[in-house]
Enzyme design. Structure first.
Site, PDB file in Angstrom:
ATOM      1  N   CYS A 116       0.815  -1.230   0.000  1.00 12.52           N
ATOM      2  CA  CYS A 116       0.000   0.000   0.000  1.00 12.52           C
ATOM      3  C   CYS A 116       0.841   1.270   0.000  1.00 12.52           C
ATOM      4  O   CYS A 116       0.318   2.358  -0.267  1.00 12.52           O
ATOM      5  CB  CYS A 116      -0.945   0.013   1.189  1.00 12.52           C
ATOM      6  SG  CYS A 116      -2.039  -1.407   1.238  1.00 12.52           S
ATOM      7  N   HIS A 243      -3.068   7.319   2.986  1.00 12.01           N
ATOM      8  CA  HIS A 243      -3.506   6.019   2.474  1.00 12.01           C
ATOM      9  C   HIS A 243      -4.897   5.734   3.048  1.00 12.01           C
ATOM     10  O   HIS A 243      -5.131   5.892   4.250  1.00 12.01           O
ATOM     11  CB  HIS A 243      -2.502   4.939   2.898  1.00 12.01           C
ATOM     12  CG  HIS A 243      -2.973   3.557   2.595  1.00 12.01           C
ATOM     13  ND1 HIS A 243      -3.536   3.221   1.383  1.00 12.01           N
ATOM     14  CD2 HIS A 243      -2.973   2.428   3.344  1.00 12.01           C
ATOM     15  CE1 HIS A 243      -3.868   1.942   1.410  1.00 12.01           C
ATOM     16  NE2 HIS A 243      -3.545   1.442   2.578  1.00 12.01           N
ATOM     17  N   ASN A 273     -10.134   0.152   0.647  1.00 11.61           N
ATOM     18  CA  ASN A 273      -8.671   0.243   0.547  1.00 11.61           C
ATOM     19  C   ASN A 273      -8.240  -0.310  -0.817  1.00 11.61           C
ATOM     20  O   ASN A 273      -8.375  -1.507  -1.077  1.00 11.61           O
ATOM     21  CB  ASN A 273      -8.072  -0.584   1.704  1.00 11.61           C
ATOM     22  CG  ASN A 273      -6.565  -0.581   1.711  1.00 11.61           C
ATOM     23  OD1 ASN A 273      -5.924  -0.156   0.751  1.00 11.61           O
ATOM     24  ND2 ASN A 273      -5.992  -1.077   2.798  1.00 11.61           N
TER      25      ASN A 273
HETATM   26  O1  UT7 Z   1      -3.325  -1.187   3.821  1.00 14.01           O
HETATM   27  C1  UT7 Z   1      -3.156  -1.906   5.006  1.00 14.01           C
HETATM   28  C2  UT7 Z   1      -4.344  -2.782   5.207  1.00 14.01           C
HETATM   29  N1  UT7 Z   1      -4.655  -3.138   6.542  1.00 14.01           N
HETATM   30  C3  UT7 Z   1      -5.309  -2.357   7.414  1.00 14.01           C
HETATM   31  O2  UT7 Z   1      -5.532  -1.205   7.227  1.00 14.01           O
HETATM   32  C4  UT7 Z   1      -5.787  -3.038   8.655  1.00 14.01           C
HETATM   33  C5  UT7 Z   1      -5.776  -2.161   9.865  1.00 14.01           C
HETATM   34  N2  UT7 Z   1      -6.703  -2.700  10.824  1.00 14.01           N
HETATM   35  C6  UT7 Z   1      -8.019  -2.392  10.794  1.00 14.01           C
HETATM   36  O3  UT7 Z   1      -8.455  -1.628   9.957  1.00 14.01           O
HETATM   37  C7  UT7 Z   1      -8.893  -2.989  11.855  1.00 14.01           C
HETATM   38  O4  UT7 Z   1      -8.104  -3.715  12.770  1.00 14.01           O
HETATM   39  C8  UT7 Z   1      -9.993  -3.923  11.267  1.00 14.01           C
HETATM   40  C9  UT7 Z   1     -11.039  -3.078  10.555  1.00 14.01           C
HETATM   41  C10 UT7 Z   1      -9.383  -4.924  10.317  1.00 14.01           C
HETATM   42  C11 UT7 Z   1     -10.689  -4.656  12.401  1.00 14.01           C
HETATM   43  O5  UT7 Z   1     -11.224  -3.755  13.338  1.00 14.01           O
HETATM   44  P1  UT7 Z   1     -10.943  -3.968  14.894  1.00 14.01           P
HETATM   45  O6  UT7 Z   1     -11.676  -2.905  15.593  1.00 14.01           O
HETATM   46  O7  UT7 Z   1      -9.452  -4.026  15.084  1.00 14.01           O
HETATM   47  O8  UT7 Z   1     -11.633  -5.359  15.153  1.00 14.01           O
HETATM   48  P2  UT7 Z   1     -10.970  -6.723  15.661  1.00 14.01           P
HETATM   49  O9  UT7 Z   1     -10.133  -7.346  14.608  1.00 14.01           O
HETATM   50  O10 UT7 Z   1     -10.390  -6.500  17.007  1.00 14.01           O
HETATM   51  O11 UT7 Z   1     -12.289  -7.603  15.801  1.00 14.01           O
HETATM   52  C12 UT7 Z   1     -13.319  -7.249  16.738  1.00 14.01           C
HETATM   53  C13 UT7 Z   1     -14.458  -8.247  16.564  1.00 14.01           C
HETATM   54  C14 UT7 Z   1     -13.994  -9.708  16.566  1.00 14.01           C
HETATM   55  O12 UT7 Z   1     -14.959 -10.459  17.254  1.00 14.01           O
HETATM   56  P3  UT7 Z   1     -14.701 -10.901  18.786  1.00 14.01           P
HETATM   57  O13 UT7 Z   1     -13.445 -11.724  18.746  1.00 14.01           O
HETATM   58  O14 UT7 Z   1     -14.538  -9.630  19.561  1.00 14.01           O
HETATM   59  O15 UT7 Z   1     -15.944 -11.663  19.124  1.00 14.01           O
HETATM   60  C15 UT7 Z   1     -14.038 -10.091  15.110  1.00 14.01           C
HETATM   61  O16 UT7 Z   1     -14.269 -11.475  14.921  1.00 14.01           O
HETATM   62  O17 UT7 Z   1     -15.112  -8.056  15.319  1.00 14.01           O
HETATM   63  C16 UT7 Z   1     -15.197  -9.297  14.611  1.00 14.01           C
HETATM   64  N3  UT7 Z   1     -15.149  -9.003  13.174  1.00 14.01           N
HETATM   65  C17 UT7 Z   1     -16.235  -8.710  12.444  1.00 14.01           C
HETATM   66  N4  UT7 Z   1     -17.523  -8.618  12.780  1.00 14.01           N
HETATM   67  C18 UT7 Z   1     -18.389  -8.268  11.809  1.00 14.01           C
HETATM   68  C19 UT7 Z   1     -14.056  -8.966  12.368  1.00 14.01           C
HETATM   69  N5  UT7 Z   1     -14.434  -8.644  11.108  1.00 14.01           N
HETATM   70  C20 UT7 Z   1     -15.777  -8.482  11.145  1.00 14.01           C
HETATM   71  C21 UT7 Z   1     -16.730  -8.140  10.176  1.00 14.01           C
HETATM   72  N6  UT7 Z   1     -18.017  -8.033  10.557  1.00 14.01           N
HETATM   73  N7  UT7 Z   1     -16.401  -7.871   8.886  1.00 14.01           N
END
Ligand code: UT7
Length: 316
Positions: A116, A243, A273
């Site tokens: 990215c 980004h 993204n």
């Molecule tokens: O260009 C580089 C690309 N990468 C990035 O930019 C990634 C940077 N990270 C992020 O943007 C965030 O970490 C995410 C958007 C990927 C995730 O958000 P988060 O607030 O960090 O959520 P998390 O991974 O801590 O997950 C929280 C909960 C989990 O459930 P439990 O374990 O708390 O029960 C996940 O299983 O949300 C769940 N979850 C979802 N729920 C509904 C993960 N993805 C989803 C989804 N819909 N799509």
């Protein structure tokens, strides 16, 4: 002999027509518009059709950038395509673009993969080559077809990415507009946080929460370094083009810089993204929306798999 001043002479972008909304995704995997929008700021993304390959999208963005710059394809002697999703492992996508836009065979063409951060890496690379005086006009393109490497069953990644392309033409500065600076970095110890391993069907693997934390720290480092180096305060930046990965990451950078969010150009709500395409796509939209005016200083800042990161300062 001092290096010639190099400027962005024109910008262009291309996005596939097909829109994939959060509501449509929620019919495929266990997610919701509410979860995706609150956690990321994304409402929809574009998905390329079969004929919309990375090189096709790159060539379309390149043609618009050439028209905007008033530079013809046969004046281009360098084409760099930043991409992690090339049409083929070889030849380079840039060679396909050269042929599609009708650029001369005397142009050097290669791809660059810094995920990215690829566009900022390519911009700095092209700038150095033009600064040497041995190349005169470059096309710097970020183009990606991430829909082809997303695991559409994995809700933690498939909601984030989209397809598209953006391009700039670099050449000798015509007025006071010019590239002011660029800094590139990589933390190779973090390769396992975000990767695509080879295999029968390579897909994105990501530790989202960890990437989030490192991304904020890295982008803060990059903007602090570049502003200090150029003796600029954040308030002198008219528009930041970050980004477009996650609105909360952008908000964290805005808070760090003590700048209001409206100083940032954000279009991830409509594109998600698009990896290396995200900054040039946003840059082109920002210019066409009148968000960048002559004399403005713009800050570009990115992070990506590697983890690579970097920033650039552009005077318009
Ligand atoms: O260009 C580089 C690309 N990468 C990035 O930019 C990634 C940077 N990270 C992020 O943007 C965030 O970490 C995410 C958007 C990927 C995730 O958000 P988060 O607030 O960090 O959520 P998390 O991974 O801590 O997950 C929280 C909960 C989990 O459930 P439990 O374990 O708390 O029960 C996940 O299983 O949300 C769940 N979850 C979802 N729920 C509904 C993960 N993805 C989803 C989804 N819909 N799509």
């Amino acid at each position: 002999m001092s290096s010639p001043a190099i400027a962005i002479l024109g910008t262009g972008a291309y996005a596939p027509a097909k829109v994939l909304t959060n509501a449509e995704l929620a019919q495929r995997v266990d997610t919701s518009d509410e979860w995706i929008f609150t956690r990321t700021g994304i409402r929809e993304r574009r998905i390329a059709a079969a004929h919309e390959t990375t090189s096709e999208m790159a060539a379309a963005a390149a043609r618009t950038a050439l028209a905007d710059a008033g530079v013809s394809a046969d004046e281009i002697d360098l084409i760099i395509v930043a991409t992690a999703t090339p049409d083929m492992l070889m030849p380079a996508t840039a060679c396909l673009v050269q042929s599609k836009i009708g650029a001369t065979t005397r142009s050097a063409c290669f791809d660059l993969n810094a995920a990215c951060s690829g566009f900022i890496y390519a911009l700095d690379t092209a700038w150095a080559m033009l600064g040497s005086g041995r190349y005169r006009h470059a096309l710097v393109i970020g183009a990606e077809k991430f829909s082809g490497i997303v695991d559409w069953q994995d809700r933690s990644t498939c909601v984030l990415f989209g397809d598209g392309a953006g391009a700039v033409v670099l050449g000798p500065a015509r007025g006071t507009a010019r590239l002011l600076g660029a800094r590139l970095y990589a933390e190779g110890g973090n390769t396992d946080l975000l990767c695509v391993r080879p295999g029968a069907k390579p897909v994105i693997e990501m530790k989202g929460r960890e990437v989030f934390k490192v991304a904020v720290r890295e982008m803060e480092d990059a903007v602090r370094d570049i502003l200090e180096q150029h003796h600029l305060s954040a308030h002198q930046i008219a528009c930041v083009i970050p980004h477009q990965a996650n609105r909360r990451i952008i908000e964290a950078i805005a808070q760090y810089l003590e700048l209001p969010l409206d100083r940032f150009f954000v279009n991830l709500e409509r594109y998600g993204n698009t990896s290396a395409a995200s900054i040039p796509l946003a840059l082109d939209e920002a210019r066409r929306a009148g968000r960048i005016r002559a004399g403005d200083t713009t800050l570009l800042v990115a992070f990506g798999a590697g983890l690579t990161y970097g920033a650039a300062l552009v005077r318009w």
